[in-house]
Structures are given as structure tokens and as C-alpha cells.
Design a protein around this motif. Structure first.
Motif, short mmCIF file in Angstrom:
data_model
loop_
_atom_site.label_atom_id
_atom_site.label_comp_id
_atom_site.label_asym_id
_atom_site.label_seq_id
_atom_site.Cartn_x
_atom_site.Cartn_y
_atom_site.Cartn_z
N ASP A 234 3.30 52.45 39.60
CA ASP A 234 2.34 52.83 40.63
C ASP A 234 1.15 53.58 40.05
O ASP A 234 0.02 53.46 40.54
CB ASP A 234 3.03 53.66 41.71
CG ASP A 234 3.95 52.83 42.59
OD1 ASP A 234 3.97 51.60 42.45
OD2 ASP A 234 4.68 53.43 43.41
N SER B 224 -2.62 52.26 40.53
CA SER B 224 -3.64 53.13 41.09
C SER B 224 -4.82 53.31 40.14
O SER B 224 -5.92 53.67 40.58
CB SER B 224 -3.04 54.48 41.46
OG SER B 224 -2.11 54.33 42.52
N CYS C 106 -0.77 47.43 47.91
CA CYS C 106 0.54 47.81 48.42
C CYS C 106 1.56 46.84 47.83
O CYS C 106 1.22 45.74 47.38
CB CYS C 106 0.59 47.79 49.95
SG CYS C 106 0.35 46.17 50.71
N ALA D 205 -0.99 53.47 47.10
CA ALA D 205 -1.49 54.59 46.32
C ALA D 205 -1.21 55.91 47.04
O ALA D 205 -1.14 55.98 48.27
CB ALA D 205 -2.99 54.43 46.09
N GLY E 7 -7.29 49.14 48.61
CA GLY E 7 -6.39 49.43 47.50
C GLY E 7 -5.32 48.36 47.34
O GLY E 7 -5.62 47.16 47.33
#
Length: 298
Positions: A167, A171, A277, A250, A275
């Protein structure tokens, strides 16, 4: 996330990371392949440690293919050295049999790039197990995926989880997939704990490797994800009975549904616009399945 389910073909179950007596495993290559075949797997990749002490093995399992079971060729590559001063561990699936040992001065990112240029699917192995740092992940620019779960690392040290590392890279803008593996050595109960489900039209090395490169797979410890599709501003997920179905993104962004024997969930995408997912399915025993990320930056 989505194209793994819309792609033609069916899902094939396989292990992408494991060892034999060619390096530090307890079973010979034939025994490894027989064990996975008998356990209902469709394919495996014996990825012995590509180190001088073992003669830089690239274990040839082509003669062990057949009867609906196939193999990919690969290795766990090593080179000096991470930011913590230890050698790199880099998974390379789909290597040519004549892949050369590291050259003098070749570092981890360099050997990973060379493996990718040779056609391999490259993954960052067990980042939690050896405390790989974010700057190391950034340096591995040839990687296609992160081991979101490594079963041997969990069994031996309770450090099997790679989700936080993944993650962080997502990000930072890295486009990476998530794989689950055994990293089996056959010395303890370290097999059949994590696998990939690869969507391809044929259970052949070429078709499986092409599907991995295309991102047509998800990872699991047990739950099956039957379908993930987008419907407007929501994601619809169907799966085997679950206790939780969620999207994570994020920072702390998430959408989730909890219950008993959930087989379908519709989750909004509002929190993830701009962003990314990824989906996680958790069954009543706490076992997980992980999708690749969906990017919502366009």
C-alpha cells in the motif's frame, strides 16, 4: 482489478514461490511438483535460490509437466544489498533456462531489470520478513507485484504480511499487483497456505505467464472471488461465503460490508476518486483473498 475477471478463460490455481533440494528445500523437484499436483493445484514454479553456493540453479521442471499439471521456470534472485545491508530476495517467474548469474557489481534492482528484460514476471518477495524499506521498494522499479502474503514467513516468524509495504508503494504511484505464495521449503508445515488464481484460456506456461504480465490474477489463502465489476460509482463483488468484503485505499480510505455468509457486496467508490483501491474478502476463519488494485486517477 477488473480485467482479471473480464478476461477470457478460467482461473487456474498455482504457487509461484517454492524451493527444492536444488537449493535449501527438503523435497526434490519431482516431489515438489507431485505434492502440488496431488493437492489440486494446476501449476507451480520451483524458484530455488539463485546463489553461488547452490551453483546458481534454475531448476528445470519441464519434464514434470503433464496430466493437466504444468510448471513455470523461475528462481529467487539475490544480489547485494538492501538499505539495511542484507542481500536482496527477488522472485522471478518465467526466466529462460540460460539466465546468467549476477555479474560483478550487479545489485538487486539491476538483476531484477535483467530478469524483466528476459521476459520474467518479477515480484518483491516477503518484504515484512526482512524488513524491506520503502526506499528499497522504490529502487525495485522492474517489479510487477508484491507478495501480499508469504506463508513460510508467517509460519516461521509471523511476518507473512506484505500489505502495508504494497500500500505504501501504491500510494507513491507504483502500479503493482498482489500475489500470495507459499515459499515452501518442506521442512515444516509451510505449504498450501497462499496461492494465485490466474485467469487464462489454457493451463500452459506461455498462457499463464502472459496472464501474469497482464494482471489477470488474484491472490488467496482460501476464499474465492467469482467476479468483480464496476457499476457506475460502485464496485460489485461476488465470492464464496465471507464474513467481510471490503475495499481499501490510500491512508484510511475504505468501504466495507460485514455479515455472515456474504456472497455479494456492492461498495461505493466515493472515497477512492483520484487514487486507488483494492478488494479484500475475509472468510469466517480469517483467511483472505486479495485483488489487484483499481486505479481511479482518470
Amino acid at each position: 482489478m477488473l480485467n482479471a475477471f473480464s478476461a477470457p478463460g478460467r482461473f487456474w490455481r498455482g504457487n509461484l514461490h517454492g524451493h527444492s533440494t536444488e537449493s535449501d528445500g527438503a523435497l526434490d523437484p519431482a516431489g515438489v511438483c507431485a505434492a502440488y499436483s496431488e493437492a489440486g493445484y494446476d501449476f507451480t514454479c520451483v524458484t530455488d535460490h539463485f546463489r553461488a553456493r547452490y551453483g546458481y540453479p534454475l531448476t528445470d521442471t519441464t519434464a514434470l509437466r503433464g496430466d493437466g499439471f504444468t510448471t513455470l521456470l523461475g528462481a529467487e534472485l539475490h544480489a547485494p544489498e538492501t538499505s539495511r545491508g542484507v542481500e536482496w530476495h527477488i522472485l522471478a517467474v518465467g526466466l529462460p533456462i540460460d539466465f546468467a548469474p549476477p555479474s560483478e557489481g550487479e545489485d538487486g534492482p539491476g538483476i531484477a531489470r535483467r530478469a524483466r528484460d528476459a521476459g520474467a514476471f518479477v515480484a518483491i518477495a516477503h518484504p515484512h520478513w526482512y524488513n524491506l524499506q520503502p526506499e528499497d521498494g522504490a529502487a525495485l522499479d522492474a517489479a510487477h507485484a508484491v507478495e501480499v502474503y508469504n506463508h513460510t514467513s508467517f509460519v516461521h516468524t509471523d511476518r507473512g504480511d506484505g500489505a502495508v509495504f504494497l500500500d505504501g508503494l501504491l500510494s507513491a504511484g507504483r502500479r503493482l499487483g498482489a500475489i500470495a505464495v507459499d515459499d515452501s521449503h518442506w521442512k515444516r508445515d509451510d505449504a498450501f497456505g497462499g496461492w494465485v488464481m490466474v485467469k487464462a484460456e489454457e493451463n500452459t506456461p506461455d498462457a499463464l505467464l502472459a496472464a501474469l504480465h497482464a494482471g489477470h490474477y488474484y491472490a488467496s489463502q482460501g476464499p474465492e472471488i467469482h467476479d468483480i465489476r464496476r457499476d457506475g460509482d460502485a464496485i460489485e463483488i461476488t465470492c464464496t461465503p465471507a464474513a467481510a468484503v471490503m475495499l481499501v485505499g490510500a491512508v484510511s480510505s475504505n468501504a466495507r460490508r460485514n455479515g455472515r455468509n456474504l456472497t455479494r457486496a456492492r461498495l461505493p467508490l466515493d472515497a477512492f476518486q483520484g487514487g486507488w483501491c483494492r478488494a479484500v474478502v475475509v472468510d469466517a476463519l480469517g483467511r483472505r483473498a486479495w485483488s489487484n488494485p483499481l486505479w481511479l486517477d482518470h
